[in-house]
Design a protein around this motif. Structure first.
Motif, PDB file in Angstrom:
ATOM      1  N   SER B 275       0.977  -1.189   0.025  1.00 30.78           N
ATOM      2  CA  SER B 275      -0.029   0.022   0.064  1.00 30.78           C
ATOM      3  C   SER B 275       0.742   1.211  -0.061  1.00 30.78           C
ATOM      4  O   SER B 275       0.513   2.131  -0.763  1.00 30.78           O
ATOM      5  CB  SER B 275      -1.000   0.087   1.189  1.00 30.78           C
ATOM      6  OG  SER B 275      -0.439  -0.274   2.468  1.00 30.78           O
ATOM      7  N   ALA B 276       1.897   1.308   0.624  1.00 28.07           N
ATOM      8  CA  ALA B 276       2.973   2.306   0.488  1.00 28.07           C
ATOM      9  C   ALA B 276       3.465   2.498  -0.693  1.00 28.07           C
ATOM     10  O   ALA B 276       3.695   3.534  -1.325  1.00 28.07           O
ATOM     11  CB  ALA B 276       3.925   2.363   1.750  1.00 28.07           C
ATOM     12  N   ILE B 277       3.865   1.256  -1.558  1.00 29.26           N
ATOM     13  CA  ILE B 277       4.189   1.451  -2.887  1.00 29.26           C
ATOM     14  C   ILE B 277       3.225   1.972  -3.716  1.00 29.26           C
ATOM     15  O   ILE B 277       3.735   2.979  -4.379  1.00 29.26           O
ATOM     16  CB  ILE B 277       4.794   0.077  -3.373  1.00 29.26           C
ATOM     17  CG1 ILE B 277       5.885  -0.670  -2.524  1.00 29.26           C
ATOM     18  CG2 ILE B 277       5.264   0.180  -5.001  1.00 29.26           C
ATOM     19  CD1 ILE B 277       6.108  -2.044  -2.773  1.00 29.26           C
ATOM     20  N   ARG B 278       1.982   1.539  -3.655  1.00 31.27           N
ATOM     21  CA  ARG B 278       1.064   2.116  -4.348  1.00 31.27           C
ATOM     22  C   ARG B 278       0.745   3.431  -4.493  1.00 31.27           C
ATOM     23  O   ARG B 278       0.638   4.238  -5.026  1.00 31.27           O
ATOM     24  CB  ARG B 278      -0.561   1.534  -4.301  1.00 31.27           C
ATOM     25  CG  ARG B 278      -0.038  -0.071  -4.882  1.00 31.27           C
ATOM     26  CD  ARG B 278      -1.787  -0.448  -5.195  1.00 31.27           C
ATOM     27  NE  ARG B 278      -2.405  -0.416  -4.026  1.00 31.27           N
ATOM     28  CZ  ARG B 278      -2.332  -1.386  -3.000  1.00 31.27           C
ATOM     29  NH1 ARG B 278      -1.753  -2.525  -3.030  1.00 31.27           N
ATOM     30  NH2 ARG B 278      -3.160  -1.316  -1.766  1.00 31.27           N
ATOM     31  N   GLU B 279       0.822   4.034  -3.188  1.00 32.24           N
ATOM     32  CA  GLU B 279       0.684   5.362  -2.884  1.00 32.24           C
ATOM     33  C   GLU B 279       1.699   6.453  -3.101  1.00 32.24           C
ATOM     34  O   GLU B 279       1.442   7.161  -3.644  1.00 32.24           O
ATOM     35  CB  GLU B 279       0.420   5.582  -1.236  1.00 32.24           C
ATOM     36  CG  GLU B 279      -0.118   6.960  -0.872  1.00 32.24           C
ATOM     37  CD  GLU B 279      -0.892   6.957   0.361  1.00 32.24           C
ATOM     38  OE1 GLU B 279      -0.685   7.722   1.447  1.00 32.24           O
ATOM     39  OE2 GLU B 279      -1.727   5.765   0.448  1.00 32.24           O
ATOM     40  N   LEU B 284       3.503   2.195 -10.736  1.00 35.13           N
ATOM     41  CA  LEU B 284       4.126   0.982 -10.686  1.00 35.13           C
ATOM     42  C   LEU B 284       3.089  -0.196 -10.623  1.00 35.13           C
ATOM     43  O   LEU B 284       1.987  -0.047 -10.234  1.00 35.13           O
ATOM     44  CB  LEU B 284       4.754   0.871  -9.551  1.00 35.13           C
ATOM     45  CG  LEU B 284       6.139   1.844  -9.305  1.00 35.13           C
ATOM     46  CD1 LEU B 284       6.759   1.681  -8.191  1.00 35.13           C
ATOM     47  CD2 LEU B 284       6.938   1.737 -10.479  1.00 35.13           C
ATOM     48  N   VAL B 285       3.315  -1.255 -11.518  1.00 37.43           N
ATOM     49  CA  VAL B 285       2.712  -2.279 -11.867  1.00 37.43           C
ATOM     50  C   VAL B 285       3.146  -3.314 -10.834  1.00 37.43           C
ATOM     51  O   VAL B 285       4.238  -3.622 -11.033  1.00 37.43           O
ATOM     52  CB  VAL B 285       2.620  -2.820 -13.151  1.00 37.43           C
ATOM     53  CG1 VAL B 285       1.599  -3.913 -13.412  1.00 37.43           C
ATOM     54  CG2 VAL B 285       2.275  -1.906 -13.949  1.00 37.43           C
ATOM     55  N   ALA B 286       2.201  -4.065 -10.069  1.00 39.15           N
ATOM     56  CA  ALA B 286       2.679  -5.285  -9.234  1.00 39.15           C
ATOM     57  C   ALA B 286       2.987  -6.323 -10.158  1.00 39.15           C
ATOM     58  O   ALA B 286       2.404  -6.473 -11.111  1.00 39.15           O
ATOM     59  CB  ALA B 286       1.541  -5.659  -8.290  1.00 39.15           C
ATOM     60  N   GLY B 287       4.126  -7.041  -9.724  1.00 41.84           N
ATOM     61  CA  GLY B 287       4.611  -8.193 -10.434  1.00 41.84           C
ATOM     62  C   GLY B 287       5.377  -7.750 -11.693  1.00 41.84           C
ATOM     63  O   GLY B 287       6.356  -8.517 -11.948  1.00 41.84           O
ATOM     64  N   GLU B 288       5.505  -6.562 -12.189  1.00 45.16           N
ATOM     65  CA  GLU B 288       6.235  -6.173 -13.220  1.00 45.16           C
ATOM     66  C   GLU B 288       7.469  -4.978 -12.752  1.00 45.16           C
ATOM     67  O   GLU B 288       8.438  -5.360 -12.831  1.00 45.16           O
ATOM     68  CB  GLU B 288       5.634  -5.421 -14.213  1.00 45.16           C
ATOM     69  CG  GLU B 288       4.658  -6.227 -15.073  1.00 45.16           C
ATOM     70  CD  GLU B 288       4.048  -5.479 -16.298  1.00 45.16           C
ATOM     71  OE1 GLU B 288       4.497  -4.657 -16.706  1.00 45.16           O
ATOM     72  OE2 GLU B 288       2.824  -6.221 -16.578  1.00 45.16           O
ATOM     73  N   ASP B 289       6.924  -4.197 -11.979  1.00 43.97           N
ATOM     74  CA  ASP B 289       7.703  -3.071 -11.267  1.00 43.97           C
ATOM     75  C   ASP B 289       8.308  -3.442 -10.005  1.00 43.97           C
ATOM     76  O   ASP B 289       9.113  -2.874  -9.585  1.00 43.97           O
ATOM     77  CB  ASP B 289       7.234  -1.739 -11.340  1.00 43.97           C
ATOM     78  CG  ASP B 289       6.906  -1.341 -12.996  1.00 43.97           C
ATOM     79  OD1 ASP B 289       7.846  -1.353 -13.605  1.00 43.97           O
ATOM     80  OD2 ASP B 289       5.551  -1.088 -13.152  1.00 43.97           O
TER      81      ASP B 289
END
Lengths: 284, 426
Positions: B275-279, B284-289
């Motif tokens: 959730s910190a990464i997304r914020e 950024l894309v989960a699994g890719e980035d």
């Protein structure tokens, strides 16, 4: 002689300016941080904006918008006002009566009561939580504004009485004698003489108490219980931050949002500090 | 003046009446920010379905406030606990309501991994309901940066070491670590120690350590600290060295992985970090980035254990409405709302994997459902004065450069004072 005076003056100003700067740096840092985007706040220090202060991509209003738009902010502001206005007026009013009685009326045990009140200054706040909350549960006062007003009144009274007592004591006796000779009752002497003369003291007391109640988080948390309906601004603002301190950058703008009201109060009451109402009152 | 006073008194009386007349359920917890918003959605769903009002009282100072309110006879109906220690204390004091008569126990046995029942049991009684969990034994990395530099995912500690040396040789910094968390500073370090303990000494010794059956000065504990220290106290290994480790907020510590060029390549943190990464980096894309691999095993015989933490709710009053809310929280529906918003992992087996915000989280949920060797966060299970006190400050001091033996002796001294059981307690 004159040169030495100029030098002393210069030195004094120098010291004052330096201490002012030291004093203001953290606040300035807070202000700048509050306008910076979250990513920047997390990666670099606020002072880095000085390398290109006119680059406006460095600044954003997002933090403020997020704080202002957060749910329940209106209620929180309203609650803070309700709590603070009465939490300030009540103790100042009661303290004025009490201090006048203690300083201008002669009755037995006067100094004992005064000493008792002043000694309450040293009782730590935290000590009173559990017994008072128990009492409030019996009286159905926990979670109500009334309960909180009474708390703030009680916590504020010792200092208020002490301050006003000293001020009333410093008023010239002649003034009251003159009033009594002219046929004034005690009530008239208090309302028409003591109160107007002590405007500067009342105003500074008002500001102190206002700041204390406005900024209070702990007392409200204990007695109000923190639910959205009655929560003041401070409680709403701390809830912006996650349980592990996430989103702390929002607190910087939140600090300035909650600062607005005390600043307005301070500047609008400031003239009472400056005005020397007492000057000339015993002349002629 | 008189009229003024009279008005005031009238106002006092009016406002005193009526504010709390409605039947409400009060929930007290430490949540704020996004956590609070997510829980409000859970509360709204319950309110819409039952008409019962739920009030959340958020405070960061839960133990203090809770003690005061319990002492004063005015406890909240439900509390959200993040530590097992507090639950055990409260259950011992008889403050909590036993849940086996509140919840549908057949359904509970069916829908929950037995781990969750064991973890909430105090002397044969069930005193807590787990609603979500975080998996902690994860190492986060930036797959694109790994690929660009030709780095591979390490499968064990030896590979990790070789891997780190290669990064350093390339002029890169392997790790980013941040332990700052206000008054709770130090806890991310305690997770490191726990993960290392599980991998170097095994689950049995881990339990002994948590229960204070072995002292803090034990060689196995010391070794875990040293392995951690070798990484974070070396500026070549960790971004910014020990100063940055103590000064960087735990949520910001993942940021160097996504800078251009990356300032660090790996970050060990629990699942909630998504959730910190997304914020911070919505693009950024989960699994890719960003992706994770399990914290690699150190001693082969202990394998790859899972260290976790969990959010638990406990009941304090016999109010029917509060019991109803507890039953609601046990359902997959309620937990789906909660975990879907936050990227946490639900513990109810019937939660649809689609509710997770990304495949990564679903992957972590699968890891947790299958966990055989699972251990609850050790510092959460220790008495507060140690687990959320001396251990935190001790690790900050250690990173700061204080001598390891004196740090361990200090924690041991505090442990001696606070533990009531434990073979190592003097």
């Amino acid at each position: 002689m004159a040169a030495r005076k100029t030098f002393a003056r210069f030195f004094l100003h120098f010291v004052i300016i330096i201490s002012l700067i030291i004093w203001i740096v953290p606040t300035l840092g807070l202000l700048i941080t509050s306008f910076r985007p979250a990513e920047d706040v997390n990666s670099t220090g606020w002072w880095t904006v000085f390398s290109s202060p006119l680059d406006f991509t460095n600044y954003t209003l997002d933090n403020y918008l997020q704080v202002i738009r957060a749910g329940g902010m209106n209620t929180a502001f309203k609650n803070s006002f309700i709590i603070t206005i009465f939490g300030t007026l009540l103790p100042v009013l009661i303290a004025a009566f009490a201090a006048f009685g203690l300083s201008r009326l002669n009755f037995k045990g006067r100094s004992f009561i005064y000493a008792l009140i002043v000694s309450l200054l040293v009782v730590p706040l935290q000590l009173t939580f559990i017994p008072i909350l128990k009492l409030y549960n019996i009286l159905n006062l926990s979670g109500t504004f009334t309960g909180l007003w009474l708390d703030h009144t009680a916590y504020g009274l010792p200092l208020a009485v002490y301050m006003l007592h000293n001020f009333f004591q410093s008023l010239p006796d002649d003034l009251f004698e003159a009033a009594f000779i002219d046929g004034a009752s005690i009530w008239i002497a208090f309302v028409r003489l003591a109160l107007p003369l002590s405007m500067p003291a009342l105003a500074s007391l008002f500001i102190f108490q206002f700041l204390w109640v406005w900024n209070d988080l702990l007392v409200a948390l204990i007695y109000l219980g923190g639910s959205g309906q009655v929560a003041p601004l401070t409680m709403r603002l701390t809830n912006l931050v996650g349980s592990h301190g996430q989103d702390w950058h929002l607190l910087t703008s939140a600090a300035f949002v909650s600062m607005i009201v005390p600043l307005i109060i301070f500047f609008s009451l400031q003239r009472y500090f400056v005005k020397g109402i007492l000057a000339g009152s015993v002349k002629g | 003046m008189k009229r003024c006073v009279a008005l005031l008194l009238v106002f006092l009386l009016i406002s005193g009446i009526g504010v709390f007349a409605k039947d409400t359920v009060t929930v007290m917890g430490v949540w704020g920010g996004v956590e609070l918003e997510a829980f409000e959605k859970v509360m709204e769903t319950f309110e819409a379905a039952t008409g019962i009002e739920v009030e959340f009282e958020g405070t960061r100072d839960l133990p203090t406030l809770l003690t005061t309110r319990i002492e004063a006879g005015n406890p909240p109906d439900i509390i959200v606990l993040t530590g097992l220690g507090l639950m055990n204390d409260l259950a011992r004091d008889g403050v909590l309501v036993e849940l086996s008569n509140v919840l549908d126990m057949d359904k509970f046995a069916e829908e929950y991994n037995p781990i969750w029942r064991e973890l909430a049991t105090y002397k044969d009684g069930l005193y807590g309901l787990y609603i979500s969990a975080d998996v902690k034994s994860l190492v986060w990395y930036n797959p694109k940066a790994f690929e660009a530099n030709g780095y591979e995912i390490p499968k064990n500690w030896g590979e990790l070491e070789a891997h780190s040396k290669k990064m350093i040789a390339d002029g890169n910094i392997p790790w980013s670590v941040g332990m700052e968390s206000g008054a709770a500073s130090g806890w991310p370090g305690t997770d490191w120690i726990e993960d290392i303990m599980l991998r170097t000494a095994g689950p049995e010794v881990y339990d002994q350590w948590v229960n204070h059956d072995i002292p803090w000065t034990d060689a196995r504990v010391k070794r875990a600290f040293e392995i951690f220290g070798n990484i974070v106290k070396d500026e070549a290994y960790t971004w910014g060295g020990p100063i940055a480790v103590n000064a960087t907020n735990f949520n910001d510590a993942i940021a160097p992985l996504f800078m251009d060029p990356p300032q660090a390549f790996m970050h060990r943190q629990a699942s909630f970090i998504t959730s910190a990464i997304r914020e911070a980096n919505p693009g950024l894309v989960a699994g890719e980035d960003y992706d994770f691999f399990p914290f690699p095993p150190i001693e082969e015989k202990y394998g790859t254990p899972v260290l976790g933490a969990a959010d638990m709710v406990s009941l304090l009053t016999e109010k029917q409405a509060a019991k109803q809310f507890m039953r609601f929280l046990a359902t997959p529906g309620a937990q789906s709302i909660w975990v879907g918003e936050l990227g946490k992992i639900g513990v109810n087996k019937r939660i649809n994997p689609n509710v997770y915000p990304d495949e990564l989280t679903a992957k972590m949920a699968a890891v947790l459902q299958d966990a055989i060797v699972f251990r609850f966060d050790g510092s959460d299970s220790m008495p507060g004065a140690v687990g959320s006190g001396a251990f935190w400050t001790g690790i900050v001091d250690y990173v700061n450069g204080e001598d390891l033996d004196s740090v361990l002796e200090y924690i041991e001294a505090v442990a001696d004072e606070t533990y009531t059981g434990g073979a190592a307690t003097d």
